[in-house]
Design a protein around this motif. Sequence first.
Motif, PDB file in Angstrom:
ATOM      1  N   ARG A  88      11.980   1.082   1.261  1.00 41.99           N
ATOM      2  CA  ARG A  88      12.320   1.293   2.540  1.00 41.99           C
ATOM      3  C   ARG A  88      12.701   2.361   3.025  1.00 41.99           C
ATOM      4  NH1 ARG A  88      14.549  -3.127   5.068  1.00 41.99           N
ATOM      5  NH2 ARG A  88      14.544  -4.477   3.119  1.00 41.99           N
ATOM      6  N   GLU A 140       9.879  -7.260   8.629  1.00 38.82           N
ATOM      7  CA  GLU A 140      11.117  -7.558   8.974  1.00 38.82           C
ATOM      8  C   GLU A 140      11.203  -6.965  10.686  1.00 38.82           C
ATOM      9  OE1 GLU A 140      13.564  -5.828   6.290  1.00 38.82           O
ATOM     10  OE2 GLU A 140      13.149  -6.743   4.581  1.00 38.82           O
ATOM     11  N   ARG A 186       6.364  -6.533   2.809  1.00 39.59           N
ATOM     12  CA  ARG A 186       7.312  -7.402   3.202  1.00 39.59           C
ATOM     13  C   ARG A 186       8.540  -6.603   4.189  1.00 39.59           C
ATOM     14  NH1 ARG A 186       9.810  -7.636  -1.413  1.00 39.59           N
ATOM     15  NH2 ARG A 186       7.916  -8.364  -2.669  1.00 39.59           N
TER      16      ARG A 186
END
Length: 234
Positions: free
Chosen positions: A92, A119, A115
């Motif tokens: 991230r 978001e 993934r």
Amino acid sequence: MVMDRDEMQRKIDAIRERMADAAGRAGRATSEIALVGVSKFQPLPALYTALDCGIALFGENRVQEREEKAAAWTRGPAEWHMIGHLQRNKARRALQLFDCIESVDNLDLAAALDRILSEGEAKRYPIFLEVNTSGEETKNGVAPEQLFPLIDSVLERCPRLDVVGLMTIGPLTEDEDAVRRAFASLRVLAEGARERFGLPLQELSMGMSGDYEAAILEGSTIIRIGTGIFGARH
Ligand SMILES: *Cc1c(COP(=O)(O)O)cnc(C)c1O
């Protein structure tokens, strides 16, 4: 002590000359080849000097170090590539801190990146797949025979990742032929992958301070130079 600007400019000019010479020998345009200043372990003033000498693209190999540099940065924008081994739990932060990750070498990491990207807004993010072309056990990168299965899985499971190229680190040897063979093998893998998967896969990130001419002769589009620009790492 940070190198003064004249000295760094001379080093960069000499590298650009040798890049142009190698490109010429390969019948290529030097404008096809980008120069990444690998700034790992270098203090910020050295990066600012490099910016003043025309380096606008930096490579770092640790998320933590990039984060510290980002927090203290006082200059205008630059472009940042992640070139070191990336752990999934730092995915991230890596996405926030880098414009591109050159060192993706497994599906777990690719899936984690995808993934996290899912978001946010539907924006695609450029990655390279790192290949271990030398077979040296200490090196990261997917084994050459595992590359196509990895591409297959990334294309199927990671729609937000844009696989723009391949990356490798040349073998640690003085044997110029072995170095050329490793770089040639990355080019051949890219050609095969383009054909098989219909990907543009335009970029080949290969070549460091000691072997960038060999890499350019074998088709490199991005060379990653640390000590050749900044001198020894601190
Ligand atoms: C450190 C590093 C470089 C730069 O190496 P030099 O020999 O200092 O030019 C390039 N690529 C990667 C992946 C690195 O870790």
